[in-house]
Design an enzyme around this catalytic site. Structure first.
Site, PDB file in Angstrom:
ATOM      1  N   LYS A  50      38.950  51.895  46.845  1.00 19.69           N
ATOM      2  CA  LYS A  50      38.284  52.352  45.631  1.00 19.69           C
ATOM      3  C   LYS A  50      36.762  52.213  45.681  1.00 19.69           C
ATOM      4  CE  LYS A  50      42.274  51.281  42.685  1.00 19.69           C
ATOM      5  NZ  LYS A  50      42.510  52.494  41.914  1.00 19.69           N
ATOM      6  N   GLY A  88      41.331  38.922  40.225  1.00 19.63           N
ATOM      7  CA  GLY A  88      40.815  39.981  41.065  1.00 19.63           C
ATOM      8  C   GLY A  88      39.375  40.334  40.770  1.00 19.63           C
ATOM      9  N   SER A  89      38.714  40.949  41.759  1.00 20.95           N
ATOM     10  CA  SER A  89      37.325  41.377  41.578  1.00 20.95           C
ATOM     11  C   SER A  89      37.050  42.708  42.276  1.00 20.95           C
ATOM     12  CB  SER A  89      36.363  40.310  42.116  1.00 20.95           C
ATOM     13  OG  SER A  89      36.592  40.075  43.505  1.00 20.95           O
ATOM     14  N   GLY A  90      38.110  43.399  42.715  1.00 20.26           N
ATOM     15  CA  GLY A  90      37.952  44.674  43.406  1.00 20.26           C
ATOM     16  C   GLY A  90      37.881  45.842  42.457  1.00 20.26           C
ATOM     17  N   GLY A  91      38.176  47.026  43.000  1.00 20.39           N
ATOM     18  CA  GLY A  91      38.019  48.239  42.223  1.00 20.39           C
ATOM     19  C   GLY A  91      38.868  48.295  40.977  1.00 20.39           C
TER      20      GLY A  91
END
Length: 281
Positions: A79, A138-141
């Site tokens: 992403k 979480g810290s991604g897309g």
């Protein structure tokens, strides 16, 4: 009717004018494929949708332009990686620096994020207390889409729980929230999983994204993992009769928005429901 019978019913002949859309994911499922192809058939559209696990994401995105394809859904972990590969970041993707949809307009690749709108719509329809403590793993897309949606739907007390201190702190700060690598003694009311934990066939398919005692103390959850529809987190919450939003609802909402971007047609709520049911059959 069996799944095989439904597949036979919704099979059509492809030709040189057939428009192709794809999905790009590390561990693709059949959910998006079945959802889109069901609607193509129901609406008589000369489109086809195919899922891929690309060995080379840059080459895959170049292929959208070069073949050409109409567009692509983008899933974890791509992403953010595709941002530098597209031509235009539309507002929905640029605002959260995360892409889940690429549309090819005559060779110009435009990036969108329909995850955000799907999550925001589901949160708006929920009865979650906007003042309750929320923890987002979480810290991604996908986490970016979720945290933005939480802020924009009125949630005030949100903690981003991420092992990556740089990404986690930056995501939390952008929306006025806090970051931690470990909840410690905190017991949030609402848990949100924006990681692959609990995903079928993944390395943590049977795991919780939070410690078991944190899960036991919570009274609501949102899990973005769509396969299976009942992850360990969702199953534990539903066993206690508390409100849950599962990933199959998220993926149906974002897929319907993608469908409109690809085709220019907005499916009805009944068509979306039927496609979602078929996608999970």
């Amino acid at each position: 009717m069996t799944g095989d019978s439904l597949d036979a019913q919704h099979t059509r002949t492809l030709n040189r004018d057939t428009v192709m859309c794809v999905s790009l994911a590390a561990r693709p499922s059949n959910i998006g494929t079945r959802f889109h192809n069901y609607l193509y058939n129901q609406l008589g559209l000369n489109f086809v949708y195919k899922a891929f696990a690309p060995a080379d994401i840059a080459g895959a995105v170049a292929g959208i332009r070069g073949l050409p394809l109409r567009g692509a859904a983008v899933s974890m972990p791509y992403k953010e990686a595709v941002i530098e590969l597209v031509d235009v970041m539309e507002r929905s993707a640029a605002a959260i620096e995360s892409v889940n949809t690429i549309v090819n307009d005559d060779g110009v690749l435009r990036a969108y994020n329909t995850d955000y709108q799907a999550v925001a719509d589901l949160l708006t329809a929920s009865s979650f207390d906007r003042s309750a403590a929320v923890a987002v793993a979480g810290s991604g897309g996908m986490a970016k889409a979720v945290v933005a949606a939480l802020r924009d739907t009125g949630f005030l007390n949100v903690t981003v729980v991420a092992r990556n201190p740089t990404a986690g702190a930056a995501l939390a700060a952008k929306y006025g929230f806090v970051h931690t690598a470990d909840l410690g003694l905190a017991r949030p009311t609402i848990l949100v999983n924006a990681t692959p934990v609990g995903m079928a066939d993944g390395p943590a398919a049977d795991s919780f994204p939070f410690p078991a005692d944190v899960v036991d103390a919570a009274s609501g959850c949102l899990d973005v993992v769509a396969m299976p529809p009942e992850t360990p987190l969702v199953r534990a919450m539903r066993a206690r009769g508390v409100e849950t939003i599962s990933g199959d609802a998220v993926i149906a909402g974002q897929a319907a928005a993608q469908f409109t971007l690809y085709t220019g047609i907005t499916p009805t709520p009944d068509q979306i429901r039927e496609a979602s049911e078929y996608s999970r059959a």
